[in-house]
Design a protein around this motif. Structure first.
Motif, PDB file in Angstrom:
ATOM      1  N   CYS A   1      -7.167  12.072  -4.134  1.00  0.00           N
ATOM      2  CA  CYS A   1      -6.071  12.300  -3.196  1.00  0.00           C
ATOM      3  C   CYS A   1      -5.595  13.747  -3.344  1.00  0.00           C
TER       4      CYS A   1
ATOM      5  N   CYS B   1      -1.445  13.607  -4.299  1.00  0.00           N
ATOM      6  CA  CYS B   1      -0.951  13.273  -5.643  1.00  0.00           C
ATOM      7  C   CYS B   1      -1.977  13.551  -6.735  1.00  0.00           C
TER       8      CYS B   1
ATOM      9  N   CYS C   1      -4.759   6.511  -0.022  1.00  0.00           N
ATOM     10  CA  CYS C   1      -4.556   6.602  -1.466  1.00  0.00           C
ATOM     11  C   CYS C   1      -3.776   5.376  -1.920  1.00  0.00           C
TER      12      CYS C   1
ATOM     13  N   ALA D   1      -2.146   5.092  -4.578  1.00  0.00           N
ATOM     14  CA  ALA D   1      -0.952   5.478  -5.344  1.00  0.00           C
ATOM     15  C   ALA D   1       0.182   5.932  -4.434  1.00  0.00           C
ATOM     16  N   CYS D   2      -0.143   6.739  -3.387  1.00  0.00           N
ATOM     17  CA  CYS D   2       0.936   7.317  -2.576  1.00  0.00           C
ATOM     18  C   CYS D   2       0.771   7.067  -1.082  1.00  0.00           C
TER      19      CYS D   2
ATOM     20  N   SER E   1      -1.199   8.302   1.003  1.00  0.00           N
ATOM     21  CA  SER E   1      -1.658   9.439   1.795  1.00  0.00           C
ATOM     22  C   SER E   1      -3.049   9.164   2.368  1.00  0.00           C
TER      23      SER E   1
HETATM   24 ZN   LIG Z   1      -2.087   9.974  -3.507  1.00  0.00          ZN
END
Ligand SMILES: [Zn+2]
Length: 137
Positions: free
Chosen positions: A33, A36, A47, A49-50, A52
């Motif tokens: 990503c 992040c 992503c 995690a975030c 995106s």
């Molecule tokens: Zn991310």
């Protein structure tokens, strides 16, 4: 001589095409990503995690540690009959993601959790290679 042609050949999807193209080049490709910085596998559109969509493909170093494994003694199909016993394992890449894979080049009784392994490739056809791992030397 093993009948490798009868082993399944993965069909790339839009999400996995770069992964399989990399494997054919003997490169282990994972997503990173750009927002992040986190690496992820398996490939996704977002992503994890975030959320995106700004993902790029990067070549993993191909170094990992065995997280878990099982020894397959009864083949799932005739195509794998000559391979038993073989190892199906979860390995954690140094970049972070976990992959399910095979460990080769090692007696099953010598396998250990935490063992360092390095990517190698089972070249099934000229355009299809399957990433596997072997003990690091
Ligand atoms: Zn991310």
């Amino acid at each position: 001589m093993s009948d490798v042609a009868s082993k399944p050949i993965p069909e790339p999807t839009p999400e996995t095409a770069e992964y399989w193209a990399g494997a054919a080049r003997q490169e282990l490709m994972i997503q990173r990503c750009t927002q992040c910085g986190r690496h992820q596998f398996p490939p996704r559109m977002l992503c994890t995690a975030c959320s995106s969509r700004e993902l790029e493909w990067v070549r993993a170093r191909g170094l990992a540690a065995v997280r878990s494994f099982t020894v397959v003694r009864r083949p799932v199909s005739e195509a794998f009959a000559e391979d038993v016993p073989y190892v199906v394992a979860l390995v954690v890449l140094d970049e972070g993601p976990t992959l399910m894979t095979n460990i080769i080049g090692c007696k099953t009784e010598e396998l250990r959790i935490g063992m360092r392994v390095t990517v190698c490739f089972d070249n099934r056809t000229p355009s299809c290679s399957i990433p596997q791992f072997a003990p690091s030397v």
